[in-house]
Design a protein around this motif. Structure first.
Motif, mmCIF file in Angstrom:
data_model
loop_
_atom_site.group_PDB
_atom_site.id
_atom_site.type_symbol
_atom_site.label_atom_id
_atom_site.label_comp_id
_atom_site.label_asym_id
_atom_site.label_seq_id
_atom_site.Cartn_x
_atom_site.Cartn_y
_atom_site.Cartn_z
ATOM 1 N N ILE A 53 26.436 66.323 56.267
ATOM 2 C CA ILE A 53 27.040 67.502 56.898
ATOM 3 C C ILE A 53 26.746 68.758 56.093
ATOM 4 C CG2 ILE A 53 29.240 68.603 57.492
ATOM 5 C CD1 ILE A 53 30.281 65.756 58.165
ATOM 6 N N ALA A 54 26.948 68.691 54.765
ATOM 7 C CA ALA A 54 26.721 69.870 53.916
ATOM 8 C C ALA A 54 25.260 70.296 53.937
ATOM 9 C CB ALA A 54 27.171 69.587 52.484
ATOM 10 N N GLU A 56 23.114 69.760 56.348
ATOM 11 C CA GLU A 56 22.818 70.292 57.679
ATOM 12 C C GLU A 56 23.291 71.738 57.806
ATOM 13 O OE1 GLU A 56 23.813 69.272 62.321
ATOM 14 O OE2 GLU A 56 23.795 67.647 60.871
ATOM 15 N N VAL A 57 24.476 72.028 57.266
ATOM 16 C CA VAL A 57 24.977 73.405 57.292
ATOM 17 C C VAL A 57 24.043 74.314 56.506
ATOM 18 C CG1 VAL A 57 26.827 74.923 56.462
ATOM 19 C CG2 VAL A 57 27.406 72.820 57.662
ATOM 20 N N LYS A 60 20.712 74.731 58.581
ATOM 21 C CA LYS A 60 20.840 75.566 59.771
ATOM 22 C C LYS A 60 21.296 76.984 59.447
ATOM 23 C CE LYS A 60 21.672 71.963 63.163
ATOM 24 N NZ LYS A 60 22.616 71.389 64.119
ATOM 25 N N GLY A 61 21.967 77.141 58.296
ATOM 26 C CA GLY A 61 22.523 78.451 57.978
ATOM 27 C C GLY A 61 21.655 79.294 57.071
ATOM 28 N N LEU A 65 24.194 82.369 55.592
ATOM 29 C CA LEU A 65 25.275 81.989 54.685
ATOM 30 C C LEU A 65 25.315 82.920 53.487
ATOM 31 C CD1 LEU A 65 24.997 78.088 54.451
ATOM 32 C CD2 LEU A 65 26.762 79.398 55.597
ATOM 33 N N LYS A 69 29.094 80.706 49.842
ATOM 34 C CA LYS A 69 29.216 79.543 50.716
ATOM 35 C C LYS A 69 28.072 78.556 50.475
ATOM 36 C CE LYS A 69 32.013 81.059 54.558
ATOM 37 N NZ LYS A 69 32.166 81.096 55.993
ATOM 38 N N TYR A 73 28.458 74.591 49.394
ATOM 39 C CA TYR A 73 27.841 73.441 50.048
ATOM 40 C C TYR A 73 26.931 72.678 49.089
ATOM 41 C CZ TYR A 73 29.687 75.439 54.345
ATOM 42 O OH TYR A 73 30.522 75.925 55.306
ATOM 43 N N LEU A 124 34.567 70.076 54.612
ATOM 44 C CA LEU A 124 33.457 70.348 55.527
ATOM 45 C C LEU A 124 33.377 69.299 56.631
ATOM 46 C CD1 LEU A 124 31.041 72.157 56.140
ATOM 47 C CD2 LEU A 124 29.681 70.690 54.647
ATOM 48 N N GLN A 127 36.138 70.033 59.098
ATOM 49 C CA GLN A 127 35.825 71.264 59.827
ATOM 50 C C GLN A 127 34.709 71.047 60.840
ATOM 51 O OE1 GLN A 127 34.991 74.012 56.666
ATOM 52 N NE2 GLN A 127 37.142 74.566 56.395
ATOM 53 N N SER A 128 33.801 70.128 60.557
ATOM 54 C CA SER A 128 32.716 69.865 61.509
ATOM 55 C C SER A 128 33.251 69.270 62.808
ATOM 56 C CB SER A 128 31.664 68.937 60.885
ATOM 57 O OG SER A 128 32.148 67.612 60.799
#
Length: 186
Positions: A53-54, A56-57, A60-61, A65, A69, A73, A124, A127-128
């Motif tokens: 998840i981290a 991927e954020v 994609k970010g 970001l 942030k 991550y 995270l 939150q996902s």
């Protein structure tokens, strides 16, 4: 002849008894191994999920970001990677566990601090799923004597189950309070 037949029959019964005891031990060992594999699968999936998840954020970010942030991550990925490494080391120590030679590394641990780290790494993931996780660490005497690694694993398992068994967006609150000369975690 009658005595010889009786002794032969007794010997066969004794051998049969030993075979049943051995089969029972093998069955128990197979159950312990299956439980261990199920537990380790669960323990390995949690850090892998959090790393996924981290990362991927972060992927994609890129460009959107803030540095703070992105660093958060990256810290989650690093911490979960360390946890995963430790879990793999624990798997490699199973031979010691079977011999009863594994030792907990007990020391004084601030349980509130361990909970803050676990919640920070788990945030995270919750939150996902558009959920939230809160902590209310009210225990003023939060020091316990234990193995910090295993305490963190217990907390990860509890949070993982709370997330997994939430039908919709998880709403998780973890609290600590002092009770009867100890710390109650709820």
């Amino acid at each position: 002849i009658w005595v010889f037949s009786a002794l032969t029959f007794l010997l066969i019964l004794i051998l049969f008894g030993f075979m049943i005891i051995d089969l029972s031990r093998q069955k128990k060992l197979a159950e312990v191994k299956a439980d261990f594999i199920n537990n380790m699968t669960h323990e390995l999936q949690t850090p892998i999920t959090n790393i996924s998840i981290a990362s991927e954020v972060l992927r994609k970010g890129t460009g959107t970001l803030s540095g703070e942030k992105a660093a958060h991550y990256a810290d989650i990925i690093y911490a979960e990677n360390q946890r995963l490494k430790t879990q793999v080391d624990k798997v490699l120590q199973t031979a010691l566990l079977e011999k009863g030679e594994i030792e907990l590394k007990k020391r004084e641990v601030n349980l509130n601090t361990v909970i803050e780290e676990v919640v920070g790494n788990f945030q995270l993931r919750v939150q996902s799923r558009q959920g939230q996780i809160r902590s209310s660490l009210n225990a003023s005497q939060s020091s316990v004597y234990g193995d910090p690694f295993h305490l963190a694993n217990i907390l990860y398992s509890l949070l993982d189950n709370a997330d997994k068994y939430s039908l919709s967006s998880p709403d998780i609150t973890i609290t600590t309070t002092n009770r009867n000369n100890g710390v109650l975690v709820a």
